[in-house]
Design a protein around this motif. Sequence first.
Motif, PDB file in Angstrom:
ATOM      1  N   GLU A  66       0.853  -1.182   0.000  1.00  0.00           N
ATOM      2  CA  GLU A  66       0.000   0.000   0.000  1.00  0.00           C
ATOM      3  C   GLU A  66       0.890   1.234   0.000  1.00  0.00           C
ATOM      4  O   GLU A  66       2.052   1.192   0.398  1.00  0.00           O
ATOM      5  N   GLY A  67       0.324   2.351  -0.415  1.00  0.00           N
ATOM      6  CA  GLY A  67       1.039   3.615  -0.361  1.00  0.00           C
ATOM      7  C   GLY A  67       1.860   3.869  -1.605  1.00  0.00           C
ATOM      8  O   GLY A  67       2.082   2.981  -2.429  1.00  0.00           O
ATOM      9  N   GLY A  68       2.288   5.103  -1.744  1.00  0.00           N
ATOM     10  CA  GLY A  68       3.085   5.501  -2.897  1.00  0.00           C
ATOM     11  C   GLY A  68       4.364   6.183  -2.469  1.00  0.00           C
ATOM     12  O   GLY A  68       4.639   6.362  -1.281  1.00  0.00           O
ATOM     13  N   ALA A  69       5.146   6.570  -3.467  1.00  0.00           N
ATOM     14  CA  ALA A  69       6.431   7.215  -3.201  1.00  0.00           C
ATOM     15  C   ALA A  69       6.212   8.615  -2.613  1.00  0.00           C
ATOM     16  O   ALA A  69       5.162   9.239  -2.793  1.00  0.00           O
ATOM     17  N   TYR A  70       7.198   9.113  -1.895  1.00  0.00           N
ATOM     18  CA  TYR A  70       7.187  10.445  -1.290  1.00  0.00           C
ATOM     19  C   TYR A  70       8.614  10.961  -1.303  1.00  0.00           C
ATOM     20  O   TYR A  70       9.570  10.202  -1.551  1.00  0.00           O
ATOM     21  N   ALA A  71       8.794  12.228  -1.091  1.00  0.00           N
ATOM     22  CA  ALA A  71      10.145  12.780  -1.032  1.00  0.00           C
ATOM     23  C   ALA A  71      10.873  12.185   0.167  1.00  0.00           C
ATOM     24  O   ALA A  71      10.348  12.208   1.281  1.00  0.00           O
ATOM     25  N   PRO A  72      12.075  11.616  -0.033  1.00  0.00           N
ATOM     26  CA  PRO A  72      12.798  11.022   1.089  1.00  0.00           C
ATOM     27  C   PRO A  72      12.944  11.994   2.257  1.00  0.00           C
ATOM     28  O   PRO A  72      13.153  13.199   2.070  1.00  0.00           O
ATOM     29  N   LEU A  73      12.815  11.450   3.472  1.00  0.00           N
ATOM     30  CA  LEU A  73      12.899  12.254   4.695  1.00  0.00           C
ATOM     31  C   LEU A  73      14.200  11.926   5.409  1.00  0.00           C
ATOM     32  O   LEU A  73      14.342  10.859   5.997  1.00  0.00           O
ATOM     33  N   ASP A  74      15.163  12.820   5.347  1.00  0.00           N
ATOM     34  CA  ASP A  74      16.462  12.584   5.981  1.00  0.00           C
ATOM     35  C   ASP A  74      16.882  13.831   6.737  1.00  0.00           C
ATOM     36  O   ASP A  74      17.248  14.849   6.136  1.00  0.00           O
ATOM     37  N   SER A  75      16.835  13.764   8.049  1.00  0.00           N
ATOM     38  CA  SER A  75      17.192  14.915   8.892  1.00  0.00           C
ATOM     39  C   SER A  75      18.689  15.034   9.131  1.00  0.00           C
ATOM     40  O   SER A  75      19.148  16.079   9.608  1.00  0.00           O
ATOM     41  N   THR A  76      19.456  14.002   8.820  1.00  0.00           N
ATOM     42  CA  THR A  76      20.874  13.994   9.187  1.00  0.00           C
ATOM     43  C   THR A  76      21.641  15.183   8.617  1.00  0.00           C
ATOM     44  O   THR A  76      22.367  15.870   9.362  1.00  0.00           O
ATOM     45  N   PRO A  77      21.551  15.485   7.306  1.00  0.00           N
ATOM     46  CA  PRO A  77      22.298  16.647   6.804  1.00  0.00           C
ATOM     47  C   PRO A  77      21.809  17.967   7.388  1.00  0.00           C
ATOM     48  O   PRO A  77      22.604  18.902   7.542  1.00  0.00           O
ATOM     49  N   ILE A  78      20.535  18.047   7.745  1.00  0.00           N
ATOM     50  CA  ILE A  78      20.005  19.263   8.367  1.00  0.00           C
ATOM     51  C   ILE A  78      20.626  19.457   9.746  1.00  0.00           C
ATOM     52  O   ILE A  78      21.045  20.565  10.116  1.00  0.00           O
ATOM     53  N   ILE A  79      20.720  18.365  10.505  1.00  0.00           N
ATOM     54  CA  ILE A  79      21.325  18.420  11.838  1.00  0.00           C
ATOM     55  C   ILE A  79      22.800  18.789  11.734  1.00  0.00           C
ATOM     56  O   ILE A  79      23.302  19.644  12.476  1.00  0.00           O
ATOM     57  N   ALA A  80      23.502  18.150  10.790  1.00  0.00           N
ATOM     58  CA  ALA A  80      24.934  18.418  10.631  1.00  0.00           C
ATOM     59  C   ALA A  80      25.187  19.871  10.240  1.00  0.00           C
ATOM     60  O   ALA A  80      26.119  20.514  10.757  1.00  0.00           O
ATOM     61  N   GLU A  81      24.377  20.416   9.350  1.00  0.00           N
ATOM     62  CA  GLU A  81      24.552  21.808   8.931  1.00  0.00           C
ATOM     63  C   GLU A  81      24.331  22.758  10.101  1.00  0.00           C
ATOM     64  O   GLU A  81      25.072  23.739  10.277  1.00  0.00           O
ATOM     65  N   ALA A  82      23.320  22.472  10.921  1.00  0.00           N
ATOM     66  CA  ALA A  82      23.048  23.336  12.076  1.00  0.00           C
ATOM     67  C   ALA A  82      24.194  23.274  13.081  1.00  0.00           C
ATOM     68  O   ALA A  82      24.562  24.300  13.677  1.00  0.00           O
ATOM     69  N   ILE A  83      24.755  22.081  13.289  1.00  0.00           N
ATOM     70  CA  ILE A  83      25.894  21.947  14.204  1.00  0.00           C
ATOM     71  C   ILE A  83      27.095  22.718  13.669  1.00  0.00           C
ATOM     72  O   ILE A  83      27.784  23.435  14.417  1.00  0.00           O
ATOM     73  N   ALA A  84      27.372  22.581  12.373  1.00  0.00           N
ATOM     74  CA  ALA A  84      28.515  23.266  11.776  1.00  0.00           C
ATOM     75  C   ALA A  84      28.388  24.779  11.934  1.00  0.00           C
ATOM     76  O   ALA A  84      29.368  25.477  12.251  1.00  0.00           O
ATOM     77  N   THR A  85      27.185  25.303  11.741  1.00  0.00           N
ATOM     78  CA  THR A  85      26.964  26.747  11.888  1.00  0.00           C
ATOM     79  C   THR A  85      27.171  27.188  13.334  1.00  0.00           C
ATOM     80  O   THR A  85      27.836  28.198  13.602  1.00  0.00           O
ATOM     81  N   ALA A  86      26.613  26.424  14.282  1.00  0.00           N
ATOM     82  CA  ALA A  86      26.754  26.779  15.694  1.00  0.00           C
ATOM     83  C   ALA A  86      28.205  26.646  16.158  1.00  0.00           C
ATOM     84  O   ALA A  86      28.686  27.462  16.953  1.00  0.00           O
ATOM     85  N   PHE A  87      28.896  25.632  15.670  1.00  0.00           N
ATOM     86  CA  PHE A  87      30.301  25.436  16.040  1.00  0.00           C
ATOM     87  C   PHE A  87      31.165  26.577  15.511  1.00  0.00           C
ATOM     88  O   PHE A  87      32.056  27.081  16.213  1.00  0.00           O
ATOM     89  N   ALA A  88      30.902  27.009  14.279  1.00  0.00           N
ATOM     90  CA  ALA A  88      31.659  28.126  13.708  1.00  0.00           C
ATOM     91  C   ALA A  88      31.447  29.397  14.522  1.00  0.00           C
ATOM     92  O   ALA A  88      32.398  30.161  14.770  1.00  0.00           O
ATOM     93  N   ALA A  89      30.219  29.626  14.970  1.00  0.00           N
ATOM     94  CA  ALA A  89      29.948  30.808  15.798  1.00  0.00           C
ATOM     95  C   ALA A  89      30.671  30.705  17.139  1.00  0.00           C
ATOM     96  O   ALA A  89      31.192  31.702  17.657  1.00  0.00           O
ATOM     97  N   HIS A  90      30.716  29.499  17.707  1.00  0.00           N
ATOM     98  CA  HIS A  90      31.428  29.271  18.965  1.00  0.00           C
ATOM     99  C   HIS A  90      32.913  29.570  18.803  1.00  0.00           C
ATOM    100  O   HIS A  90      33.513  30.267  19.645  1.00  0.00           O
TER     101      HIS A  90
END
Length: 318
Positions: A284-308
């Motif tokens: 049942e069900g159809g395709a959807y846009a893949p849901l991957d939070s990992t790169p979003i989390i990594a980008e946020a960490i990189a930004t916060a670390f650079a500010a630190h």
Amino acid sequence: MLTDGKAGDELQCLAVAEALGLAPEVRRVAPRAPFTWLMPYGPIDPREAPRRRESPVAPPYPDLLIASGRRAIAYVRHVKRASGGRTFTVILKDPRTGTGDFIWVSAHDRLRGPNVLATLTPPHRISAARLAAARMDPPPVLAALPPPRAAVLVGGSSRHHRFTAEDISRFTAELSCLAESGVALMATTSRRTPVALRDAIKALIARSGGYLWDGTGDNPYVALLALADSIVVTADSTNMLGEAAATGAPILVFEPSGGHRKIKALLEGLTRAGAVRTFHGRLEGGAYAPLDSTPIIAEAIATAFAAHRARLNTPPRG
């Protein structure tokens, strides 16, 4: 990277480190009673104090520390103090103590704040690049299976879920219906899978002509996900649900006895995103846009670390 050794916690820390392009040094804490009873508040176990041989928090202290697990939190605070505040601390999951320069939590957790990032799915190592590579060069035994193929990710009993005899009978009956409809099953079990369930899955795969990883050789887990037209997942693992959602393939969820509000909230979020349906023994069900939070989390960490780092290198005024 600092954890209390739980496989799920370490997987998430490794996923974030890899997404940041890092090869982390892994250290594990193992406080004894009564110190473990006091976690996450501390103090750390004196047996693991930095002056002791093979202490998990011995200097030199890292610029970036990624940690997870209730028993690791007091050790993270120690590193932050001992480094004079130079170590940037990342905590995955609610530390319950205010510890952490950056904190990631699942969207179904209540913690919020200026240094908190909440996402629907947890971090994991199933990247788009790894899935693409597995599709380009799949294991021959899996490539030989005719489509449609269903990856079957079987977890096991946990603090909040248990597989009763009735659950095992119902799950294998529904999988049998799926196989009889012409779907090739590609299954893998976990260390938590009850013996009775593992044996039932093994017998089913033997009858249906599918595939079951027996634990020998290279783990084909990524290939199972990459080649799947649908993914059947047991609802006892947020990590497996998050990994399945990264594929864009329909997810069919089997819920054993028990449950927990956090997993329920995750399933509701994935359902709203069009990723999840309840497993009823059919596709049942159809395709959807893949849901991957990992790169979003990594980008946020990189930004916060650079500010630190910028703050540390800014001379004080006055």
